[in-house]
Motif scaffolding. Structure first.
Motif, PDB file in Angstrom:
ATOM      1  N   ILE A  83       0.798  -1.208  -0.054  1.00 37.75           N
ATOM      2  CA  ILE A  83      -0.041   0.137  -0.165  1.00 37.75           C
ATOM      3  C   ILE A  83       1.005   1.144   0.116  1.00 37.75           C
ATOM      4  CG2 ILE A  83      -1.992  -1.102   1.204  1.00 37.75           C
ATOM      5  CD1 ILE A  83      -0.911   0.771   3.611  1.00 37.75           C
ATOM      6  N   ASN A  84       0.290   2.655  -0.301  1.00 36.59           N
ATOM      7  CA  ASN A  84       0.871   3.570  -0.354  1.00 36.59           C
ATOM      8  C   ASN A  84      -0.016   4.696   0.528  1.00 36.59           C
ATOM      9  OD1 ASN A  84       2.857   5.817  -0.610  1.00 36.59           O
ATOM     10  ND2 ASN A  84       2.422   5.986  -2.752  1.00 36.59           N
ATOM     11  N   ILE A  85       0.550   5.409   1.404  1.00 39.28           N
ATOM     12  CA  ILE A  85      -0.108   6.585   1.842  1.00 39.28           C
ATOM     13  C   ILE A  85       0.730   7.946   1.557  1.00 39.28           C
ATOM     14  CG2 ILE A  85      -1.222   7.505   4.018  1.00 39.28           C
ATOM     15  CD1 ILE A  85      -1.423   4.916   4.975  1.00 39.28           C
ATOM     16  N   THR A  99       1.573   1.606   9.196  1.00 38.01           N
ATOM     17  CA  THR A  99       0.711   0.933   8.512  1.00 38.01           C
ATOM     18  C   THR A  99       1.269   0.442   7.061  1.00 38.01           C
ATOM     19  OG1 THR A  99      -1.212   1.692   9.282  1.00 38.01           O
ATOM     20  CG2 THR A  99      -1.553   0.556   7.556  1.00 38.01           C
ATOM     21  N   VAL A 100       2.316   1.340   6.490  1.00 43.80           N
ATOM     22  CA  VAL A 100       2.869   0.836   5.270  1.00 43.80           C
ATOM     23  C   VAL A 100       3.992  -0.218   5.685  1.00 43.80           C
ATOM     24  CG1 VAL A 100       4.332   2.133   3.269  1.00 43.80           C
ATOM     25  CG2 VAL A 100       2.375   3.150   4.312  1.00 43.80           C
ATOM     26  N   GLN A 101       4.782   0.098   6.594  1.00 44.25           N
ATOM     27  CA  GLN A 101       5.582  -0.828   7.019  1.00 44.25           C
ATOM     28  C   GLN A 101       5.137  -2.084   7.209  1.00 44.25           C
ATOM     29  OE1 GLN A 101       8.709   0.840   6.251  1.00 44.25           O
ATOM     30  NE2 GLN A 101       7.325   2.618   5.876  1.00 44.25           N
ATOM     31  N   ALA A 102       4.184  -2.101   7.883  1.00 46.19           N
ATOM     32  CA  ALA A 102       3.561  -3.598   8.399  1.00 46.19           C
ATOM     33  C   ALA A 102       3.345  -4.479   7.220  1.00 46.19           C
ATOM     34  CB  ALA A 102       2.124  -3.389   9.104  1.00 46.19           C
ATOM     35  N   ALA A 107       4.994  -7.917   6.573  1.00 48.69           N
ATOM     36  CA  ALA A 107       4.062  -8.910   6.147  1.00 48.69           C
ATOM     37  C   ALA A 107       4.819 -10.086   5.043  1.00 48.69           C
ATOM     38  CB  ALA A 107       2.679  -8.465   5.436  1.00 48.69           C
ATOM     39  N   ALA A 108       5.702  -9.366   4.250  1.00 49.49           N
ATOM     40  CA  ALA A 108       6.635 -10.188   3.476  1.00 49.49           C
ATOM     41  C   ALA A 108       7.491 -10.754   4.353  1.00 49.49           C
ATOM     42  CB  ALA A 108       7.316  -9.075   2.590  1.00 49.49           C
ATOM     43  N   ALA A 145       6.902   7.219   3.704  1.00 54.46           N
ATOM     44  CA  ALA A 145       6.823   5.929   4.192  1.00 54.46           C
ATOM     45  C   ALA A 145       6.881   5.010   3.384  1.00 54.46           C
ATOM     46  CB  ALA A 145       5.282   5.969   4.860  1.00 54.46           C
ATOM     47  N   TYR A 146       6.431   5.120   1.758  1.00 55.17           N
ATOM     48  CA  TYR A 146       6.596   4.069   0.759  1.00 55.17           C
ATOM     49  C   TYR A 146       7.872   3.900   0.431  1.00 55.17           C
ATOM     50  CZ  TYR A 146       5.484   1.756  -3.523  1.00 55.17           C
ATOM     51  OH  TYR A 146       5.064   0.765  -4.647  1.00 55.17           O
TER      52      TYR A 146
END
Length: 241
Positions: A83-85, A99-102, A107-108, A145-146
């Motif tokens: 995702i990207n914010i 959230t972006v890191q998670a 997750a990866a 963040a991305y």
């Protein structure tokens, strides 16, 4: 690239690049286990391709671990969920960064860990492809963040390659540039936004999801048996400028 007799897990399979990867793998003989957040997208993919679908919020670490275990056994893994914010760095919220890191990194790592442990237990070879971005190399405005997450994912890929290679598990990343998913096609079609990026792309067009999916399948295949620990840009020469 024939994947008959192999099982592939694809995260982020409901839309975009992940969906195209899942579809191509199925067409080329693989049994596909599709992980994604939106049940309707996964159900539609299952109808189209016959894949097995598992709905999961990969931002939840425990849920990601359970879903990865449920998807086993498998031979191949594509970590495509992301995702990207968009926020300027000075206005970036803590929860946005987390959230972006998670989703993009943690997750990866979780899914790969569960997958690799099972391969090692079975003494079986395998391959992992992490879907990163040219944002790991460049500092795009409003993408703090991305960009941080994709730089971390490339670093994770190198460590995984170093540690998992001796177990016959190859690990690589692909780093797409602008890729024309449904949402991206709308966003980047505006000349004032897409024009400058397109002008820096020597091949004269943005990537389609198939372009990226084909690169991923190559890295998963036996044809890439000696390709290990690399981040492969798929961006039409954008980085050459």
């Amino acid at each position: 690239m024939d994947f008959k007799g192999r099982t592939a897990i694809v995260t982020g399979a409901g839309k975009g690049i992940g969906r195209h990867v899942a579809t191509l793998l199925g067409e080329r003989g693989a049994r596909v286990v599709a992980l994604g957040r939106t049940r309707n997208d996964l159900d539609a993919l299952a109808v189209e391709t016959g894949c097995r679908a598992i709905a999961v919020d990969l931002a939840d670490a425990a849920a990601a671990r359970r879903a990865a275990a449920e998807a086993l056994p498998a031979d191949l893994l594509v970590n495509c969920a992301g995702i990207n914010i968009l926020e300027p760095f000075l206005e970036m919220k803590d929860e946005s960064f987390d959230t972006v890191q998670a989703i993009n990194v943690r997750a990866a790592a979780i899914v790969s860990q569960v997958f690799a442990r099972d391969l090692i237990r079975r003494d079986a070879p395998g391959a992992i492809v992490n879907v990163s971005s040219i944002s790991s190399f460049l500092g795009f405005r409003d993408h703090a963040a991305y960009c941080a997450s994709k730089g971390a994912l490339d670093g994770l890929t190198r460590v995984m390659a170093n540690e998992l290679g001796p177990h016959r598990i190859r690990v690589n990343a692909v780093n797409p540039g602008v890729t024309m998913t449904e949402l991206a096609r709308v966003a980047w079609s505006a000349p004032e936004k897409g024009g400058p990026m397109l002008a820096r792309t020597p091949v004269g067009r943005f990537a389609e999801t198939r372009d990226v999916a084909e690169a991923i399948l190559f890295l998963l295949s036996d044809a890439a048996a000696m390709v290990h620990g690399h981040a492969l840009p798929v961006e039409g020469g954008f980085l050459a400028n």
